[in-house]
Design a protein around this motif. Structure first.
Motif, mmCIF file in Angstrom:
data_model
loop_
_atom_site.group_PDB
_atom_site.id
_atom_site.type_symbol
_atom_site.label_atom_id
_atom_site.label_comp_id
_atom_site.label_asym_id
_atom_site.label_seq_id
_atom_site.Cartn_x
_atom_site.Cartn_y
_atom_site.Cartn_z
ATOM 1 N N LYS A 1 0.849 -1.187 0.000
ATOM 2 C CA LYS A 1 0.000 0.000 0.000
ATOM 3 C C LYS A 1 0.883 1.234 0.000
ATOM 4 O O LYS A 1 1.971 1.222 0.563
ATOM 5 C CB LYS A 1 -0.872 0.017 1.256
ATOM 6 C CG LYS A 1 -1.911 -1.072 1.305
ATOM 7 C CD LYS A 1 -2.754 -0.921 2.563
ATOM 8 C CE LYS A 1 -3.681 -2.117 2.738
ATOM 9 N NZ LYS A 1 -4.490 -2.010 3.963
ATOM 10 N N HIS A 2 0.362 2.268 -0.611
ATOM 11 C CA HIS A 2 1.135 3.506 -0.630
ATOM 12 C C HIS A 2 0.861 4.271 0.657
ATOM 13 O O HIS A 2 -0.268 4.616 0.958
ATOM 14 C CB HIS A 2 0.738 4.341 -1.843
ATOM 15 C CG HIS A 2 1.583 5.551 -1.983
ATOM 16 N ND1 HIS A 2 2.868 5.498 -2.476
ATOM 17 C CD2 HIS A 2 1.360 6.832 -1.632
ATOM 18 C CE1 HIS A 2 3.385 6.708 -2.453
ATOM 19 N NE2 HIS A 2 2.501 7.536 -1.939
ATOM 20 N N VAL A 3 1.906 4.482 1.428
ATOM 21 C CA VAL A 3 1.727 5.255 2.659
ATOM 22 C C VAL A 3 2.985 6.094 2.836
ATOM 23 O O VAL A 3 4.096 5.630 2.584
ATOM 24 C CB VAL A 3 1.463 4.327 3.864
ATOM 25 C CG1 VAL A 3 2.479 3.215 3.944
ATOM 26 C CG2 VAL A 3 1.431 5.090 5.171
ATOM 27 N N GLU A 4 2.796 7.341 3.223
ATOM 28 C CA GLU A 4 3.954 8.241 3.321
ATOM 29 C C GLU A 4 4.448 8.349 4.750
ATOM 30 O O GLU A 4 3.663 8.377 5.696
ATOM 31 C CB GLU A 4 3.574 9.615 2.778
ATOM 32 C CG GLU A 4 3.743 9.658 1.277
ATOM 33 C CD GLU A 4 3.287 10.952 0.648
ATOM 34 O OE1 GLU A 4 3.259 11.975 1.358
ATOM 35 O OE2 GLU A 4 2.971 10.924 -0.553
ATOM 36 N N LYS B 1 0.954 2.274 11.222
ATOM 37 C CA LYS B 1 1.900 3.246 10.683
ATOM 38 C C LYS B 1 2.967 3.591 11.725
ATOM 39 O O LYS B 1 4.157 3.681 11.416
ATOM 40 C CB LYS B 1 1.142 4.505 10.246
ATOM 41 C CG LYS B 1 1.962 5.384 9.344
ATOM 42 C CD LYS B 1 1.180 6.551 8.801
ATOM 43 C CE LYS B 1 2.153 7.537 8.201
ATOM 44 N NZ LYS B 1 1.539 8.752 7.718
ATOM 45 N N GLU C 1 11.030 9.715 4.837
ATOM 46 C CA GLU C 1 11.387 9.456 3.443
ATOM 47 C C GLU C 1 12.060 10.674 2.828
ATOM 48 O O GLU C 1 11.909 11.787 3.316
ATOM 49 C CB GLU C 1 10.128 9.105 2.649
ATOM 50 C CG GLU C 1 9.628 7.705 3.006
ATOM 51 C CD GLU C 1 8.242 7.449 2.467
ATOM 52 O OE1 GLU C 1 7.574 8.395 2.021
ATOM 53 O OE2 GLU C 1 7.834 6.287 2.513
ATOM 54 N N SER D 1 1.352 -2.478 5.321
ATOM 55 C CA SER D 1 0.398 -3.208 4.483
ATOM 56 C C SER D 1 0.028 -4.540 5.111
ATOM 57 O O SER D 1 -1.140 -4.939 5.130
ATOM 58 C CB SER D 1 0.992 -3.460 3.090
ATOM 59 O OG SER D 1 1.404 -2.262 2.510
ATOM 60 N N GLN E 1 6.508 0.337 4.248
ATOM 61 C CA GLN E 1 5.213 0.160 3.573
ATOM 62 C C GLN E 1 4.740 -1.282 3.703
ATOM 63 O O GLN E 1 3.556 -1.551 3.860
ATOM 64 C CB GLN E 1 5.303 0.546 2.097
ATOM 65 C CG GLN E 1 5.376 2.038 1.838
ATOM 66 C CD GLN E 1 6.771 2.595 2.003
ATOM 67 O OE1 GLN E 1 7.728 1.872 2.246
ATOM 68 N NE2 GLN E 1 6.904 3.903 1.892
ATOM 69 N N HIS F 1 10.603 -2.525 0.334
ATOM 70 C CA HIS F 1 9.716 -1.447 0.783
ATOM 71 C C HIS F 1 9.327 -1.662 2.238
ATOM 72 O O HIS F 1 8.149 -1.627 2.589
ATOM 73 C CB HIS F 1 8.457 -1.375 -0.085
ATOM 74 C CG HIS F 1 8.736 -1.291 -1.549
ATOM 75 N ND1 HIS F 1 9.330 -0.193 -2.122
ATOM 76 C CD2 HIS F 1 8.545 -2.171 -2.555
ATOM 77 C CE1 HIS F 1 9.474 -0.399 -3.417
ATOM 78 N NE2 HIS F 1 9.019 -1.600 -3.703
#
Lengths: 282, 439
Positions: free
Chosen positions: A31-34, A234, A38, A163, A159, A156
């Motif tokens: 999943k895209h998570v910021e 997160k 980063e 996920s 992420q 990743h």
């Protein structure tokens, strides 16, 4: 010419479509998570690390060890409980009190007896199980992996952790899930053998022995952050990333200085090069 | 190191030393006064870049060896201790790990440059062969270095590679046992790999010395491939090439630093952060990127021994290259047909590298099943590897020997200065845009 063009275009499309055509056995893309850490200027969010540590301590640490971590690491520069007043993390009272809440197995230096004593900043995080067979026996035969470098040990990493923790779902109809197993589309593996649906529609992911560990409201955050599943996942992903790469912030800051130095140096050398070669035809 | 020396000792100490051990003279003749063709382009800066790479690997490696523990129970944790508790350990280790990749990027460019400009041809055969020896030593060093962190890829990579020797008839099993120091990859293997990983870089440094010696006897080749005719054609190494190489080195360092500081694990494999476990085999064992072309050749052959022979043959063929290429023209600037084959060769190497990282049976064009040829679908990476491997060998064994006899090269310039003076940048407007097409 036209035919060649069409063939080329078709080939190009096929290449572009490659990621979409998921081969059987692959895990779903993360999943895209910021995250705040980063990018070249990224920094860890200390409040998030504290929340993430709480999730680890109250949930993960029941089964997962972090053998490479010592309590003092929590108070080192860039860590969840770093306090500029205590540059030596061993003196950090918060770290000391966290350590003291644990009982550490030791040998009495006078008698040689096996004893338990309160932890100190220098102690490692204690493992939840005395050894691997004990860990397996308590977890249906599966070994909960050590989490010290987990964020580096998966593609990743942050992420992926997010996920996986938020990705548990009911298995699609046609997928037989074994006893003590759970379906997770982000888990590495291949579910083809347990799939009775169409061959070209094998669900992504694999089976994982860990039951969904997090649920909304499970960990109460002291700073008032809403305890949703997503927030917990997160925050613990951020904590595990910090634990995997505790020097990341230092590295990026150092990198910026190194880059500026190298760019100026390169510029000076280029100017010197032009000047020295000015009168040489080449 | 050869030819006339222009060194004049200026001080008493220099004069005293010069008649006893002329090291200052050697340094002056090699890196100050050395006559170097004035038309070297940036592809020639990779020699200097490689020297810096070797230096970085030696310095960081020696520091790492002060903290690393070559034991199966402690290796993984000792590497992480370097990352966490050793002052700037993260910097030293990431420089060393990424430095290996940088070293290979530079060496591949250096080798392709030699291939393109015919730098392996007389009188530079020994120079080229010494380069091949360095490359071989680099591969052995890099492989053993990758084993040391004792992660999953380290261990299983070591198992796969050492098992290759088991394919040799009769002696195979004995050699494998001897390499392992036992009956499986275990602590003795890790111990000896550490010892050899420490030793080989110094051997590389020694052969680099010979490589530079062999370079300084005939002098540099150059983009025209034409011999140096007069003093007009050359400039002294310092300051002309110290500054040009220096600029290129720093630009290369910027790329290097980008990896070290912002993406230090991009060139590695995540599985190597999982401690080695002989009982759990990773789903896909892949070597480091710089071995992928050879890995693809290995897997392209259905027979294990055949694969091993072909893989080593891919390197062995480079040793005899000076005698395979029959063309008298060095630079491919003047060999338009050879140039075309050369670029296909570069492409074949890249394709092999790409195939090496894929599963052999996977489709190259996804979702398209064609027909099974011998043992695999034609649209599979194993067949793509076979075609690319075939071209790889054909380039050395067929294209270069035959082309030298059949092609008509373009006229070469009289001297280095001739095309230099008619370079488009110096020529009046309207002159031919491609100097390589000019006589």
């Amino acid at each position: 010419m036209l035919r060649k063009g069409i063939a080329l275009a078709a080939f190009g499309l096929a290449i572009l479509a490659a990621p979409a055509a998921l081969a059987a056995g692959g895990a779903a893309p993360v999943k895209h998570v910021e995250f705040s850490f980063e990018g070249p200027f990224g920094k860890f969010d200390q409040a998030q690390l504290q929340r993430g540590y709480k999730v680890y301590r109250e949930v993960c640490s029941a089964c997962h060890s972090m053998n490479l971590m010592s309590f003092r690491n929590l108070g080192q520069k860039g860590g969840p409980f770093f306090d500029p007043k205590y540059p030596n993390p061993n003196d950090n009272p918060y770290v000391k009190s966290i350590a003291a809440e644990y009982q550490i197995k030791d040998i009495d230096s006078e008698t040689g007896d096996v004893i338990e004593r309160p932890g100190t900043s220098a102690d490692r995080f204690p493992s939840p199980f005395p050894n691997e067979p004990a860990a397996r026996a308590s977890n249906g035969g599966a070994m909960p992996p050590d989490l010290s470098v987990m964020a580096k040990a998966r593609h990743h990493g942050p992420q992926y952790i997010y996920s996986l923790l938020t990705g548990y779902q009911d298995p699609p109809a046609g997928l037989k899930v074994g006893v003590g197993q759970h379906y997770n589309p982000f888990m590495a593996g291949d579910v083809t053998a347990s799939w009775s649906g169409p061959h070209d529609k094998v669900p992504p992911g694999g089976f994982i022995a860990m039951a969904p560990p997090l649920a909304a409201g499970q960990v109460t955050f002291d700073d008032g952050t809403k305890s949703t599943l997503e927030n917990q996942a997160k925050d613990v992903a951020a904590f595990l990333t910090w634990a995997s790469e505790p020097k990341m912030q230092e590295r990026k800051a150092f990198g910026m200085a190194a880059m500026i130095y190298l760019l100026i140096f390169a510029g000076l050398l280029y100017v010197s090069y032009r000047k020295i070669w000015k009168n040489v035809a080449h | 190191m050869s030819g006339h020396s222009n060194y004049e000792p200026k001080t008493g100490i220099e004069r005293w030393l010069d008649v006893r051990l002329p090291v200052v003279r050697l340094a002056y003749d090699s890196i100050i006064d050395f006559p170097t063709p004035k038309n070297l382009n940036y592809w020639w800066t990779f020699g200097g870049i490689l020297a810096v790479c070797l230096g970085i690997q030696l310095v960081t490696g020696i520091v790492l060896a002060m903290h690393y523990v070559p034991h199966v129970d402690h290796a993984f944790a000792s590497v992480e201790r370097i990352m966490r508790d050793v002052n700037y350990g993260w910097l030293i280790r990431y420089m060393h790990a990424n430095g290996a990749s940088m070293f290979f990027i530079a060496v591949y460019i250096h080798m392709f440059r030699g291939l393109y400009y015919g730098s392996y041809k007389a009188p530079r055969e020994v120079l080229w062969i010494l380069g091949c020896v360095i490359y071989l030593l680099m591969m052995a060093t890099a492989f053993m270095g990758y084993v040391l962190p004792w992660g999953q890829m380290s261990f299983h990579g070591a198992v796969v590679i050492t098992n290759l020797f088991g394919a040799l008839p009769i002696v195979g099993e004995a050699i494998t046992t001897w390499l392992w120091g036992g009956f499986a990859v275990d602590n003795p293997t890790l111990n000896r790999f550490f010892s050899l990983h420490f030793l080989l870089p110094f051997m590389i440094a020694g052969v680099v010395g010979l490589h530079i010696w062999a370079l300084h006897v005939p002098g540099n080749n150059n983009p025209t491939g034409v011999n140096v005719k007069s003093k007009e054609d050359t400039v002294p190494f310092h300051p002309y090439y110290t500054v040009k190489d220096g600029f290129a080195i720093v630009v290369f360092m910027i790329m290097f630093a980008t990896f070290v500081f912002y993406n230090p694990n991009a060139l590695g494999h995540a599985d190597n952060y999982i401690p080695a476990n002989p009982l759990v085999t990773p789903a896909h064992i892949v070597p480091e990127w710089y071995f992928l072309p050879f890995y693809a050749i290995l897997r392209a052959v259905p027979d294990k021994l055949g694969g091993v022979i072909l893989m080593f043959g891919a390197i062995a063929v480079m040793f005899v290259l000076p005698w395979l290429d029959t063309s008298k023209v060095r630079s491919m600037r003047y060999r338009p047909t050879a140039k075309l084959y050369f670029f296909i060769f570069v492409l074949a190497c890249l394709i092999l590298g790409y195939c090496g990282g894929k599963l052999p049976d996977d489709h190259v064009i996804p979702g398209l099943s064609t027909f099974t040829l011998i043992d695999a679908d034609l649209n599979s990476f194993v067949w793509l590897s076979r075609f690319a491997a075939l071209y790889y060998f054909a380039y050395f064994l067929v294209v270069l020997p035959v082309l030298g006899l059949t092609e008509t090269p373009l006229p070469q310039p009289e001297s280095i200065s001739a095309p230099v003076l008619s370079h488009p940048a110096n020529a009046p407007a309207g002159a031919a845009a491609s100097p390589e097409k000019r006589g």
